[in-house]
Scaffold this active site. Structure first.
Site, PDB file in Angstrom:
ATOM      1  N   ASP A  11      32.461  30.744  47.671  1.00 20.64           N
ATOM      2  CA  ASP A  11      32.911  30.436  46.313  1.00 20.64           C
ATOM      3  C   ASP A  11      33.910  29.287  46.359  1.00 20.64           C
ATOM      4  O   ASP A  11      34.906  29.341  47.088  1.00 20.64           O
ATOM      5  CB  ASP A  11      33.567  31.663  45.681  1.00 20.64           C
ATOM      6  CG  ASP A  11      32.585  32.781  45.394  1.00 20.64           C
ATOM      7  OD1 ASP A  11      31.363  32.525  45.446  1.00 20.64           O
ATOM      8  OD2 ASP A  11      33.045  33.907  45.128  1.00 20.64           O
ATOM      9  N   GLY A  37      29.328  35.648  46.859  1.00 18.28           N
ATOM     10  CA  GLY A  37      27.894  35.930  46.759  1.00 18.28           C
ATOM     11  C   GLY A  37      27.732  37.363  46.318  1.00 18.28           C
ATOM     12  O   GLY A  37      28.407  38.266  46.841  1.00 18.28           O
ATOM     13  N   ASN A  41      29.477  40.428  48.133  1.00 14.93           N
ATOM     14  CA  ASN A  41      30.537  41.090  47.363  1.00 14.93           C
ATOM     15  C   ASN A  41      30.297  42.597  47.277  1.00 14.93           C
ATOM     16  O   ASN A  41      31.217  43.407  47.477  1.00 14.93           O
ATOM     17  CB  ASN A  41      30.594  40.526  45.945  1.00 14.93           C
ATOM     18  CG  ASN A  41      31.128  39.114  45.880  1.00 14.93           C
ATOM     19  OD1 ASN A  41      31.765  38.637  46.824  1.00 14.93           O
ATOM     20  ND2 ASN A  41      30.879  38.442  44.774  1.00 14.93           N
ATOM     21  N   THR A 210      27.898  47.724  31.969  1.00 14.30           N
ATOM     22  CA  THR A 210      29.341  47.493  32.045  1.00 14.30           C
ATOM     23  C   THR A 210      29.749  46.635  30.851  1.00 14.30           C
ATOM     24  O   THR A 210      29.071  45.664  30.502  1.00 14.30           O
ATOM     25  CB  THR A 210      29.737  46.826  33.366  1.00 14.30           C
ATOM     26  OG1 THR A 210      29.048  45.580  33.515  1.00 14.30           O
ATOM     27  CG2 THR A 210      29.394  47.734  34.541  1.00 14.30           C
ATOM     28  N   ALA A 240      33.580  38.794  40.310  1.00 10.91           N
ATOM     29  CA  ALA A 240      33.121  39.901  41.163  1.00 10.91           C
ATOM     30  C   ALA A 240      33.554  41.279  40.680  1.00 10.91           C
ATOM     31  O   ALA A 240      33.365  42.263  41.401  1.00 10.91           O
ATOM     32  CB  ALA A 240      33.559  39.713  42.613  1.00 10.91           C
ATOM     33  N   ALA A 241      34.081  41.389  39.474  1.00 14.67           N
ATOM     34  CA  ALA A 241      34.419  42.718  38.953  1.00 14.67           C
ATOM     35  C   ALA A 241      33.164  43.582  38.844  1.00 14.67           C
ATOM     36  O   ALA A 241      33.173  44.771  39.177  1.00 14.67           O
ATOM     37  CB  ALA A 241      35.100  42.601  37.597  1.00 14.67           C
ATOM     38  N   GLY A 242      32.062  42.971  38.387  1.00 17.71           N
ATOM     39  CA  GLY A 242      30.809  43.718  38.287  1.00 17.71           C
ATOM     40  C   GLY A 242      30.275  44.136  39.640  1.00 17.71           C
ATOM     41  O   GLY A 242      29.725  45.235  39.790  1.00 17.71           O
ATOM     42  N   ASP A 243      30.425  43.277  40.640  1.00 14.72           N
ATOM     43  CA  ASP A 243      29.982  43.622  41.992  1.00 14.72           C
ATOM     44  C   ASP A 243      30.846  44.743  42.571  1.00 14.72           C
ATOM     45  O   ASP A 243      30.340  45.628  43.268  1.00 14.72           O
ATOM     46  CB  ASP A 243      30.046  42.399  42.901  1.00 14.72           C
ATOM     47  CG  ASP A 243      29.082  41.315  42.461  1.00 14.72           C
ATOM     48  OD1 ASP A 243      28.010  41.661  41.935  1.00 14.72           O
ATOM     49  OD2 ASP A 243      29.395  40.131  42.654  1.00 14.72           O
TER      50      ASP A 243
END
Length: 294
Positions: A11, A37, A41, A210, A240-243
């Site tokens: 990133d 990635g 992640n 989410t 990356a909160a979702g990951d």
């Protein structure tokens, strides 16, 4: 063990007060290179949340590839099936503004070389409690991995990002779908999370949408619906909160927790992650997640 079949990117993160509009130039206040990635992640998130994790993917023969591999290994992720291929590793150009919101451009690099799972990959997947997938690898490879897991009786968890049409050949093998509200709207054509959930459950057995600061909504084809609120925090960087959520949710499910417990565990992990900058650098440990729930 949880296996992740997915992408690894470096990133390239620029922090700005306000993201530029088309044709506009703005001055940033900081720049960082941070291993990320969506696949990597989720692997790091799951490992830090307490699971044994293995990663299948590819990096390039560049300095980024070395750093990506080392970062995964340092988090305790098994990288024995992470390929090193000629050329450059994948990168993601990320702009983060003062609200913590981000915009992202992904250049696949080595990720674009990944094909369907090999014999060793299939053996690892078959020995797993769950397979985590995203859409930063070629679609044919993702479908092949999902089918390999389904044939072995292994649950398949898909984060449908970047958002794109989902072939029936993929969804037929998916156990649990975890889109964010924008991805759910893109897939179903409806902005209402509840209506989107109804549409998703006509295609998969379970789904979690989410909703950022509004929490998360779970549904199953049996009719169960659960909504949990988000933990109220001040977001610094939502990258990356979702990951983090997906990795932590997979860990909770693999431990036999029910849907509501898994939602709360994953939500706590995501809330901790948005209070820190970066992708892999923001993901909390098991101790931190449980302490935040105490």
């Amino acid at each position: 063990m949880i296996t992740v079949f997915g992408s690894a990117n470096m990133d390239l993160v620029a922090y700005v007060s306000k993201a530029p509009q088309r044709g506009e130039t703005v001055t940033g206040r900081e720049f960082r290179t941070i291993p990320g990635g969506k696949g990597a992640n989720q692997a790091i998130a799951a490992a830090r949340a307490g699971a044994a994790v293995a990663f299948i993917g590819a990096v390039g023969e560049d300095a980024f590839g070395t750093e990506l591999r080392d970062t995964l290994a340092a988090a305790g992720v098994n990288v024995s099936l992470l390929r090193r291929v000629p050329g450059l590793s994948g990168i993601a150009h990320i702009v983060v503004d003062d609200t913590g919101a981000n915009s992202i451009i992904v250049v696949p690099g080595a990720n674009g070389t990944v094909g369907g799972p090999t014999g060793n990959d299939r053996a690892l997947i078959a020995a797993s409690q769950a397979l985590l997938l995203q859409l930063e690898l070629p679609m044919e490879a993702v479908i092949a991995a999902a089918r390999a897991a389904r044939e072995a009786g292994v649950p398949v968890i898909l984060t449908p990002a970047p958002a794109q049409p989902l072939p029936n050949g993929l969804l037929d093998a998916v156990t649990l779908l975890i889109p964010n509200e924008h991805e759910a709207a893109a897939i179903t054509g409806t902005a209402s999370p509840e209506a989107a959930m109804d549409a998703l459950l006509r295609r998969v057995d379970e789904a979690v949408i989410t909703l950022g600061s509004e929490g998360a909504l779970y549904g199953s084809s049996s009719g169960e619906r659960i909504r949990v609120p988000a933990v109220k925090v001040q977001a610094v960087d939502t990258t990356a909160a979702g990951d983090t959520f997906a990795g932590a949710f997979a860990v909770a499910q693999s431990e036999g927790r029910d849907a509501e417990e898994a939602l709360r565990f994953a939500s706590a992990a995501a809330a901790l992650s948005v209070q820190r900058a970066g992708a892999s650098t923001s993901m909390p440990t098991r101790v931190e997640i449980e302490a935040s729930q105490a």
